[in-house]
Motif scaffolding. Sequence first.
Motif, PDB file in Angstrom:
ATOM      1  N   MET A 170       0.833  -1.203   0.000  1.00 15.87           N
ATOM      2  CA  MET A 170       0.000   0.000   0.000  1.00 15.87           C
ATOM      3  C   MET A 170       0.866   1.251   0.000  1.00 15.87           C
ATOM      4  O   MET A 170       0.565   2.222  -0.701  1.00 15.87           O
ATOM      5  N   SER A 171       1.947   1.232   0.735  1.00 18.83           N
ATOM      6  CA  SER A 171       2.862   2.375   0.770  1.00 18.83           C
ATOM      7  C   SER A 171       3.488   2.615  -0.602  1.00 18.83           C
ATOM      8  O   SER A 171       3.622   3.761  -1.037  1.00 18.83           O
ATOM      9  N   VAL A 172       3.854   1.554  -1.291  1.00 18.39           N
ATOM     10  CA  VAL A 172       4.429   1.685  -2.632  1.00 18.39           C
ATOM     11  C   VAL A 172       3.415   2.309  -3.587  1.00 18.39           C
ATOM     12  O   VAL A 172       3.740   3.209  -4.360  1.00 18.39           O
ATOM     13  N   LEU A 173       2.167   1.850  -3.519  1.00 14.64           N
ATOM     14  CA  LEU A 173       1.130   2.405  -4.389  1.00 14.64           C
ATOM     15  C   LEU A 173       0.912   3.888  -4.105  1.00 14.64           C
ATOM     16  O   LEU A 173       0.707   4.687  -5.025  1.00 14.64           O
ATOM     17  N   GLU A 174       0.965   4.270  -2.842  1.00 17.10           N
ATOM     18  CA  GLU A 174       0.806   5.681  -2.481  1.00 17.10           C
ATOM     19  C   GLU A 174       1.997   6.513  -2.954  1.00 17.10           C
ATOM     20  O   GLU A 174       1.827   7.663  -3.367  1.00 17.10           O
ATOM     21  N   ILE A 175       3.180   5.949  -2.919  1.00 19.71           N
ATOM     22  CA  ILE A 175       4.373   6.659  -3.419  1.00 19.71           C
ATOM     23  C   ILE A 175       4.262   6.865  -4.923  1.00 19.71           C
ATOM     24  O   ILE A 175       4.524   7.955  -5.433  1.00 19.71           O
ATOM     25  N   TRP A 176       3.852   5.832  -5.658  1.00 20.74           N
ATOM     26  CA  TRP A 176       3.720   5.959  -7.106  1.00 20.74           C
ATOM     27  C   TRP A 176       2.639   6.963  -7.487  1.00 20.74           C
ATOM     28  O   TRP A 176       2.681   7.531  -8.571  1.00 20.74           O
ATOM     29  N   ALA A 177       1.651   7.171  -6.623  1.00 20.51           N
ATOM     30  CA  ALA A 177       0.602   8.157  -6.889  1.00 20.51           C
ATOM     31  C   ALA A 177       0.951   9.524  -6.289  1.00 20.51           C
ATOM     32  O   ALA A 177       0.117  10.423  -6.290  1.00 20.51           O
TER      33      ALA A 177
END
Length: 143
Positions: A56-63
Amino acid sequence: MLELYRLDIAKPVEQKPLLYSIPSNFGEEFDSEFAPRPTSASDLPDLPTWALKFGMSVLEIWAAKRQPAQLSRWCHRSIYADLVKKVGSQTEVGRIRKLYQCEPLDGISESTITVRFNSRVRCLVLRFEGVDHRWLCTSLTLL
């Protein structure tokens, strides 16, 4: 029976798994004293919870909704550099659907997280290794 002839029955010794992978080093050389040490999965945080939070943290970073520095401790340096390059590459934060995990060796996890982006479903593929008493991401790919 006399005390001289009492048989001592040895208790079975509990052994930890001895099969470990050599931690990924991406071509770096370390002095043996300072080299990364593999860690057993029993000495690490709960894997399914950890993988979902990390994903989830990775997805938030990419967004571009989260700073990549928050994951720097849990990524290998080359993975972190790729993560920084992809900041803002997604227009939205994907929704996690399901987590699939495999542990080929003690202290190694290969995880796949299915993620929904609007009407499209993609897979986030992660590899974690237990190194120096923490989970370390050594591979990160969005398919």
